[in-house]
Design a protein around this motif. Structure first.
Motif, PDB file in Angstrom:
ATOM      1  N   SER A  59       0.873  -1.172   0.000  1.00 28.98           N
ATOM      2  CA  SER A  59       0.000   0.000   0.000  1.00 28.98           C
ATOM      3  C   SER A  59       0.909   1.220   0.000  1.00 28.98           C
ATOM      4  CB  SER A  59      -0.922   0.005   1.228  1.00 28.98           C
ATOM      5  OG  SER A  59      -0.164  -0.013   2.418  1.00 28.98           O
ATOM      6  N   GLN A  60       0.367   2.330  -0.478  1.00 30.57           N
ATOM      7  CA  GLN A  60       1.123   3.581  -0.495  1.00 30.57           C
ATOM      8  C   GLN A  60       0.301   4.632   0.232  1.00 30.57           C
ATOM      9  OE1 GLN A  60       3.292   4.696  -4.138  1.00 30.57           O
ATOM     10  NE2 GLN A  60       2.389   2.876  -5.065  1.00 30.57           N
ATOM     11  N   GLU A  61       0.999   5.449   1.010  1.00 32.59           N
ATOM     12  CA  GLU A  61       0.336   6.484   1.802  1.00 32.59           C
ATOM     13  C   GLU A  61       1.164   7.749   1.744  1.00 32.59           C
ATOM     14  OE1 GLU A  61      -0.736   7.294   6.510  1.00 32.59           O
ATOM     15  OE2 GLU A  61       0.405   5.526   5.950  1.00 32.59           O
ATOM     16  N   LYS A  62       0.505   8.858   1.523  1.00 35.76           N
ATOM     17  CA  LYS A  62       1.214  10.129   1.504  1.00 35.76           C
ATOM     18  C   LYS A  62       1.245  10.692   2.922  1.00 35.76           C
ATOM     19  CE  LYS A  62       2.072  13.949  -1.391  1.00 35.76           C
ATOM     20  NZ  LYS A  62       1.988  14.482  -2.690  1.00 35.76           N
ATOM     21  N   ARG A  63       2.443  10.970   3.398  1.00 32.20           N
ATOM     22  CA  ARG A  63       2.644  11.581   4.718  1.00 32.20           C
ATOM     23  C   ARG A  63       3.379  12.890   4.483  1.00 32.20           C
ATOM     24  NH1 ARG A  63       5.328   6.319   7.527  1.00 32.20           N
ATOM     25  NH2 ARG A  63       3.731   4.829   6.928  1.00 32.20           N
ATOM     26  N   GLY A  64       2.646  13.968   4.553  1.00 32.62           N
ATOM     27  CA  GLY A  64       3.229  15.263   4.209  1.00 32.62           C
ATOM     28  C   GLY A  64       3.516  15.293   2.724  1.00 32.62           C
ATOM     29  N   ARG A  65       4.752  15.553   2.375  1.00 32.74           N
ATOM     30  CA  ARG A  65       5.139  15.601   0.963  1.00 32.74           C
ATOM     31  C   ARG A  65       5.734  14.292   0.473  1.00 32.74           C
ATOM     32  NH1 ARG A  65       8.093  21.226  -0.230  1.00 32.74           N
ATOM     33  NH2 ARG A  65       6.298  21.872  -1.456  1.00 32.74           N
ATOM     34  N   VAL A  66       5.832  13.319   1.372  1.00 36.77           N
ATOM     35  CA  VAL A  66       6.520  12.067   1.047  1.00 36.77           C
ATOM     36  C   VAL A  66       5.515  10.927   0.915  1.00 36.77           C
ATOM     37  CG1 VAL A  66       8.254  10.414   1.850  1.00 36.77           C
ATOM     38  CG2 VAL A  66       8.571  12.857   2.297  1.00 36.77           C
ATOM     39  N   LYS A  67       5.679  10.140  -0.142  1.00 35.54           N
ATOM     40  CA  LYS A  67       4.848   8.946  -0.327  1.00 35.54           C
ATOM     41  C   LYS A  67       5.597   7.747   0.236  1.00 35.54           C
ATOM     42  CE  LYS A  67       1.914   8.306  -3.793  1.00 35.54           C
ATOM     43  NZ  LYS A  67       1.397   8.031  -5.135  1.00 35.54           N
ATOM     44  N   TRP A  68       4.921   6.996   1.119  1.00 32.96           N
ATOM     45  CA  TRP A  68       5.502   5.845   1.786  1.00 32.96           C
ATOM     46  C   TRP A  68       4.894   4.561   1.259  1.00 32.96           C
ATOM     47  CZ3 TRP A  68       9.318   5.833   5.579  1.00 32.96           C
ATOM     48  CH2 TRP A  68       9.754   7.101   5.964  1.00 32.96           C
ATOM     49  N   CYS A  69       5.696   3.509   1.238  1.00 31.40           N
ATOM     50  CA  CYS A  69       5.259   2.190   0.792  1.00 31.40           C
ATOM     51  C   CYS A  69       5.299   1.229   1.967  1.00 31.40           C
ATOM     52  CB  CYS A  69       6.191   1.667  -0.301  1.00 31.40           C
ATOM     53  SG  CYS A  69       6.284   2.733  -1.736  1.00 31.40           S
ATOM     54  N   LYS A  70       4.286   0.381   2.044  1.00 28.75           N
ATOM     55  CA  LYS A  70       4.179  -0.588   3.139  1.00 28.75           C
ATOM     56  C   LYS A  70       3.811  -1.947   2.565  1.00 28.75           C
ATOM     57  CE  LYS A  70       1.432  -1.692   7.176  1.00 28.75           C
ATOM     58  NZ  LYS A  70       0.253  -1.386   7.961  1.00 28.75           N
ATOM     59  N   LEU A  71       4.492  -2.985   3.006  1.00 30.35           N
ATOM     60  CA  LEU A  71       4.186  -4.350   2.594  1.00 30.35           C
ATOM     61  C   LEU A  71       2.845  -4.773   3.174  1.00 30.35           C
ATOM     62  CD1 LEU A  71       5.363  -6.911   1.191  1.00 30.35           C
ATOM     63  CD2 LEU A  71       6.207  -7.573   3.438  1.00 30.35           C
ATOM     64  N   GLU A  72       2.044  -5.464   2.372  1.00 27.76           N
ATOM     65  CA  GLU A  72       0.755  -6.008   2.804  1.00 27.76           C
ATOM     66  C   GLU A  72       0.832  -7.529   2.688  1.00 27.76           C
ATOM     67  OE1 GLU A  72      -1.547  -4.309   4.181  1.00 27.76           O
ATOM     68  OE2 GLU A  72      -0.881  -2.282   3.674  1.00 27.76           O
ATOM     69  N   PRO A  73       1.424  -8.207   3.687  1.00 27.57           N
ATOM     70  CA  PRO A  73       1.685  -9.649   3.569  1.00 27.57           C
ATOM     71  C   PRO A  73       0.424 -10.497   3.423  1.00 27.57           C
ATOM     72  CG  PRO A  73       2.160  -8.879   5.786  1.00 27.57           C
ATOM     73  CD  PRO A  73       1.888  -7.663   4.954  1.00 27.57           C
ATOM     74  N   ASP A  74      -0.708 -10.039   3.913  1.00 29.04           N
ATOM     75  CA  ASP A  74      -1.941 -10.820   3.774  1.00 29.04           C
ATOM     76  C   ASP A  74      -2.379 -10.962   2.319  1.00 29.04           C
ATOM     77  OD1 ASP A  74      -2.099 -11.325   6.458  1.00 29.04           O
ATOM     78  OD2 ASP A  74      -3.530  -9.718   6.872  1.00 29.04           O
ATOM     79  N   ALA A  75      -1.839 -10.122   1.449  1.00 28.18           N
ATOM     80  CA  ALA A  75      -2.205 -10.195   0.030  1.00 28.18           C
ATOM     81  C   ALA A  75      -1.760 -11.506  -0.599  1.00 28.18           C
ATOM     82  CB  ALA A  75      -1.606  -9.013  -0.727  1.00 28.18           C
ATOM     83  N   LEU A  76      -0.819 -12.180   0.003  1.00 29.89           N
ATOM     84  CA  LEU A  76      -0.333 -13.456  -0.536  1.00 29.89           C
ATOM     85  C   LEU A  76      -1.232 -14.635  -0.147  1.00 29.89           C
ATOM     86  CD1 LEU A  76       3.462 -12.997   0.075  1.00 29.89           C
ATOM     87  CD2 LEU A  76       2.280 -13.007  -2.115  1.00 29.89           C
ATOM     88  N   ARG A  77      -2.177 -14.383   0.739  1.00 31.81           N
ATOM     89  CA  ARG A  77      -3.008 -15.474   1.250  1.00 31.81           C
ATOM     90  C   ARG A  77      -3.778 -16.196   0.140  1.00 31.81           C
ATOM     91  NH1 ARG A  77      -4.447 -15.472   6.776  1.00 31.81           N
ATOM     92  NH2 ARG A  77      -3.391 -13.547   6.503  1.00 31.81           N
ATOM     93  N   GLU A  78      -4.431 -15.456  -0.752  1.00 33.71           N
ATOM     94  CA  GLU A  78      -5.208 -16.084  -1.825  1.00 33.71           C
ATOM     95  C   GLU A  78      -4.310 -16.921  -2.734  1.00 33.71           C
ATOM     96  OE1 GLU A  78      -8.400 -15.059  -5.399  1.00 33.71           O
ATOM     97  OE2 GLU A  78      -7.516 -13.411  -4.277  1.00 33.71           O
ATOM     98  N   ALA A  79      -3.118 -16.394  -3.040  1.00 35.39           N
ATOM     99  CA  ALA A  79      -2.185 -17.148  -3.879  1.00 35.39           C
ATOM    100  C   ALA A  79      -1.726 -18.411  -3.157  1.00 35.39           C
ATOM    101  CB  ALA A  79      -0.982 -16.272  -4.243  1.00 35.39           C
ATOM    102  N   SER A  80      -1.505 -18.312  -1.863  1.00 29.57           N
ATOM    103  CA  SER A  80      -1.092 -19.468  -1.077  1.00 29.57           C
ATOM    104  C   SER A  80      -2.176 -20.544  -1.081  1.00 29.57           C
ATOM    105  CB  SER A  80      -0.785 -19.035   0.358  1.00 29.57           C
ATOM    106  OG  SER A  80      -0.485 -20.146   1.160  1.00 29.57           O
ATOM    107  N   VAL A  81      -3.412 -20.138  -0.877  1.00 34.93           N
ATOM    108  CA  VAL A  81      -4.533 -21.086  -0.880  1.00 34.93           C
ATOM    109  C   VAL A  81      -4.654 -21.748  -2.247  1.00 34.93           C
ATOM    110  CG1 VAL A  81      -7.057 -21.263  -0.743  1.00 34.93           C
ATOM    111  CG2 VAL A  81      -5.797 -19.957   0.980  1.00 34.93           C
ATOM    112  N   TRP A  82      -4.499 -20.966  -3.303  1.00 40.45           N
ATOM    113  CA  TRP A  82      -4.597 -21.505  -4.667  1.00 40.45           C
ATOM    114  C   TRP A  82      -3.513 -22.557  -4.896  1.00 40.45           C
ATOM    115  CZ3 TRP A  82      -1.518 -21.553  -9.052  1.00 40.45           C
ATOM    116  CH2 TRP A  82      -2.153 -21.933 -10.232  1.00 40.45           C
ATOM    117  N   MET A  83      -2.275 -22.260  -4.457  1.00 43.92           N
ATOM    118  CA  MET A  83      -1.173 -23.201  -4.650  1.00 43.92           C
ATOM    119  C   MET A  83      -1.361 -24.458  -3.802  1.00 43.92           C
ATOM    120  SD  MET A  83       2.189 -20.770  -5.102  1.00 43.92           S
ATOM    121  CE  MET A  83       1.899 -19.761  -3.675  1.00 43.92           C
ATOM    122  N   GLN A  84      -1.928 -24.314  -2.628  1.00 46.74           N
ATOM    123  CA  GLN A  84      -2.168 -25.468  -1.762  1.00 46.74           C
ATOM    124  C   GLN A  84      -3.139 -26.458  -2.399  1.00 46.74           C
ATOM    125  OE1 GLN A  84      -3.132 -24.542   2.354  1.00 46.74           O
ATOM    126  NE2 GLN A  84      -1.932 -22.670   2.167  1.00 46.74           N
ATOM    127  N   ALA A  85      -4.011 -25.970  -3.256  1.00 46.53           N
ATOM    128  CA  ALA A  85      -4.981 -26.838  -3.908  1.00 46.53           C
ATOM    129  C   ALA A  85      -4.288 -27.918  -4.740  1.00 46.53           C
ATOM    130  CB  ALA A  85      -5.921 -26.015  -4.793  1.00 46.53           C
TER     131      ALA A  85
END
Length: 107
Positions: A59-85
């Protein structure tokens, strides 16, 4: 495959984006800090970040004049479930994923 899965796997297919994810495992980062180790323009990094954001991996968030990036590890959950199949993959272990991404950076 769903559109979200397509986006996740497409985002993970690129080595630059995997390297960015590995960097974000440590902490949130400003876009300029993400771009620093790469030999490409800020515009090119911004495109990679756009793909990662669209896939939900960061995800990206603007804090003042700076844009910050943050990892969203839960986003891998659907891919993990798909691969487990397929019975060939265990649930994604984020520590193992971090090790994998760190190894990719060294190559």
């Amino acid at each position: 495959m769903t559109t979200q899965l397509d986006q996740t796997f497409a985002a993970l297919a690129d080595p630059t984006r995997r390297a960015i994810l590995a960097m974000l495992l440590e902490d949130d980062m400003a876009v300029t800090d993400v771009a620093e180790p790469f030999e490409m323009s800020l515009a090119a990094i911004s495109k990679h970040l756009g793909v990662l954001t669209a896939s939900g991996l960061i995800s990206q968030e603007k804090r003042g004049r700076v844009k910050w990036c943050k990892l969203e590890p839960d986003a891998l959950r659907e891919a993990s479930v798909w691969m487990q199949a397929f019975g060939q993959m265990d649930a994604i272990d984020l520590d193992a994923f971090e090790s994998f991404l760190s190894q990719q950076l060294k190559e």
